[in-house]
Design a protein around this motif. Structure first.
Motif, PDB file in Angstrom:
ATOM      1  N   MET A 107      -8.565 -64.440  39.569  1.00 61.55           N
ATOM      2  CA  MET A 107      -7.127 -64.474  39.638  1.00 61.55           C
ATOM      3  C   MET A 107      -6.593 -63.279  40.403  1.00 61.55           C
ATOM      4  O   MET A 107      -7.226 -62.236  40.399  1.00 61.55           O
ATOM      5  N   LYS A 108      -5.443 -63.477  41.028  1.00 60.61           N
ATOM      6  CA  LYS A 108      -4.909 -62.340  41.769  1.00 60.61           C
ATOM      7  C   LYS A 108      -4.473 -61.256  40.791  1.00 60.61           C
ATOM      8  O   LYS A 108      -4.045 -61.549  39.679  1.00 60.61           O
ATOM      9  N   GLU A 109      -4.562 -60.014  41.254  1.00 63.16           N
ATOM     10  CA  GLU A 109      -4.264 -58.918  40.334  1.00 63.16           C
ATOM     11  C   GLU A 109      -2.847 -58.985  39.792  1.00 63.16           C
ATOM     12  O   GLU A 109      -2.549 -58.560  38.688  1.00 63.16           O
ATOM     13  N   SER A 110      -1.960 -59.574  40.622  1.00 62.78           N
ATOM     14  CA  SER A 110      -0.556 -59.634  40.213  1.00 62.78           C
ATOM     15  C   SER A 110      -0.342 -60.665  39.089  1.00 62.78           C
ATOM     16  O   SER A 110       0.661 -60.635  38.405  1.00 62.78           O
ATOM     17  N   ASP A 111      -1.321 -61.559  38.890  1.00 59.06           N
ATOM     18  CA  ASP A 111      -1.144 -62.610  37.888  1.00 59.06           C
ATOM     19  C   ASP A 111      -1.412 -62.092  36.486  1.00 59.06           C
ATOM     20  O   ASP A 111      -2.380 -61.376  36.255  1.00 59.06           O
ATOM     21  N   GLU A 112      -0.570 -62.526  35.574  1.00 57.94           N
ATOM     22  CA  GLU A 112      -0.805 -62.179  34.190  1.00 57.94           C
ATOM     23  C   GLU A 112      -1.486 -63.370  33.537  1.00 57.94           C
ATOM     24  O   GLU A 112      -1.032 -64.498  33.706  1.00 57.94           O
ATOM     25  N   ARG A 113      -2.549 -63.118  32.802  1.00 58.09           N
ATOM     26  CA  ARG A 113      -3.198 -64.228  32.108  1.00 58.09           C
ATOM     27  C   ARG A 113      -2.340 -64.665  30.944  1.00 58.09           C
ATOM     28  O   ARG A 113      -1.762 -63.840  30.244  1.00 58.09           O
ATOM     29  N   ILE A 114      -2.275 -65.982  30.733  1.00 58.76           N
ATOM     30  CA  ILE A 114      -1.566 -66.465  29.549  1.00 58.76           C
ATOM     31  C   ILE A 114      -2.650 -66.877  28.575  1.00 58.76           C
ATOM     32  O   ILE A 114      -3.487 -67.729  28.905  1.00 58.76           O
ATOM     33  N   VAL A 115      -2.645 -66.276  27.412  1.00 58.06           N
ATOM     34  CA  VAL A 115      -3.683 -66.580  26.427  1.00 58.06           C
ATOM     35  C   VAL A 115      -3.036 -67.280  25.244  1.00 58.06           C
ATOM     36  O   VAL A 115      -2.020 -66.831  24.722  1.00 58.06           O
ATOM     37  N   PHE A 116      -3.627 -68.414  24.872  1.00 59.95           N
ATOM     38  CA  PHE A 116      -3.147 -69.130  23.702  1.00 59.95           C
ATOM     39  C   PHE A 116      -4.354 -69.656  22.933  1.00 59.95           C
ATOM     40  O   PHE A 116      -5.267 -70.230  23.541  1.00 59.95           O
ATOM     41  N   ASP A 117      -4.357 -69.497  21.627  1.00 62.15           N
ATOM     42  CA  ASP A 117      -5.437 -69.969  20.769  1.00 62.15           C
ATOM     43  C   ASP A 117      -6.811 -69.520  21.311  1.00 62.15           C
ATOM     44  O   ASP A 117      -7.753 -70.316  21.371  1.00 62.15           O
ATOM     45  N   GLY A 118      -6.849 -68.297  21.764  1.00 63.75           N
ATOM     46  CA  GLY A 118      -8.107 -67.724  22.241  1.00 63.75           C
ATOM     47  C   GLY A 118      -8.545 -68.182  23.611  1.00 63.75           C
ATOM     48  O   GLY A 118      -9.642 -67.851  24.056  1.00 63.75           O
ATOM     49  N   MET A 119      -7.670 -68.941  24.301  1.00 64.57           N
ATOM     50  CA  MET A 119      -8.065 -69.432  25.629  1.00 64.57           C
ATOM     51  C   MET A 119      -7.091 -68.930  26.684  1.00 64.57           C
ATOM     52  O   MET A 119      -5.887 -68.902  26.433  1.00 64.57           O
ATOM     53  N   THR A 120      -7.622 -68.656  27.867  1.00 66.53           N
ATOM     54  CA  THR A 120      -6.722 -68.478  29.001  1.00 66.53           C
ATOM     55  C   THR A 120      -6.268 -69.875  29.385  1.00 66.53           C
ATOM     56  O   THR A 120      -7.097 -70.778  29.503  1.00 66.53           O
TER      57      THR A 120
END
Ligand code: A3P
Length: 297
Positions: A1-14
């Protein structure tokens, strides 16, 4: 993922960066879980890049009993990505829905009422390669990102969309042990590729569709890689795809290239021997309690 992207984590998953998940992943997962069942619903469930578009087209033709493309594309009923899940309520039965959410998030009513589930599994080395190009073509990773970097930093890491291939498939395997009513049919991507007539007939039987040998052969032909790619370029209504890849709200920058190569074993062109051995070690460890027979070639 690009560095500018924030991962969205839900229920232990990206989770993948679709607008509804970016907005409120919990809300969309719960909406999916609570989706109202309609008689004859079929849900196609896959880990991303396992051949979802291909199988969705086959299922639509089987349900219609005709080797004819539907105008809509698979993304129009892609549960976690479409802007408004309510649109599926208005669709005529039999509905062929599709999703990458893990088994535990599948619509509750669908499971309780023995709705049919088609589960497609593809070998994870080819899935990784396919996802690498998907991420590249949609601008989710930089153009100069090497496959090895993608493999280590995304596919085999916590950044992999929908958790991991290993967890997703093991959860399905576990669910199948209690599937006494046989509502889940698992089809291997590789088996469909090698024996499309037999596998399409098997799928039709599971969906309670009686078709002639000629009709099955016509569906197989219309759903061949080249013909589906051509249909996607010339016939399909891809406006839904534009909506879910809209850069205004969504994080996917460009529509991905879905019909890329459609082969078994392209991983051999991307994994070095060392990478493949390393992957095999991880595979053996993660799948040590599993009986899934993956077809790497
Ligand atoms: P490749 O990237 O290896 O070519 P999904 O629909 O889940 O995103 O999966 C996409 C993968 O399925 C792509 O793999 C695509 O080429 C492959 N695919 C699509 N249609 C196919 C077909 N008719 N036969 C074989 N593979 C197909």
């Amino acid at each position: 993922m690009k560095e500018s992207d924030e991962r969205i984590v839900f229920d232990g998953m990206t989770v993948p960066p679709f607008a509804p998940l970016k907005k409120n992943a919990k809300e969309r997962f719960e909406e999916i879980r609570n989706l109202e069942y309609k008689e004859d619903d079929v849900i196609l469930t896959t880990f991303p890049k396992s051949g979802t578009n291909w199988f969705w087209e086959i299922i639509c033709m089987l349900l219609k009993g005709k080797a004819e493309y539907v105008k809509e594309a698979k993304v129009s009923v892609f549960l976690e990505a479409i802007p408004d899940l309510n649109v599926v309520h208005g669709l005529a039965s039999p509905r062929a829905l599709n999703t990458h959410v893990p088994y535990r998030w599948l619509p509750k009513q669908h499971l309780e009422r023995n709705g049919k589930i088609v589960h497609v599994i593809r070998n994870p080395k080819d899935v990784a390669v396919s996802m690498y190009y998907h991420f590249k073509s949609s601008g989710n990773i930089n153009d100069d990102c090497h496959f090895k970097t993608f493999l280590e930093q995304i596919f085999l890491s916590a950044a992999c969309p929908m958790g991991s291939w290993f967890d997703y498939e093991k959860e399905f395997e576990q669910a199948k042990t209690t599937d006494k009513d046989h509502i889940i049919l698992t089809v291997h991507y590789e088996s469909m590729k090698k024996n499309p007539i037999e596998e399409t007939r098997r799928l039709g039987k599971f969906l309670n569709v009686e078709l002639s040998d000629q009709q099955i052969a016509d569906i197989v032909d219309k759903c061949s890689f080249q013909k589906l790619r051509h249909a996607a370029e010339t016939f399909k209504d891809l406006s839904h795809r534009e909506k879910i890849t809209d850069t205004g709200e969504g994080a996917i920058r460009k529509p991905p290239n879905i019909y890329r190569k459609g082969e078994i074993g392209d991983w051999k062109n991307h994994f070095t021997v060392a990478m493949s051995e390393h992957f095999d070690t991880i595979f053996r460890e993660k799948m040590k309690d599993s009986n899934i027979q993956v077809q790497f070639e």
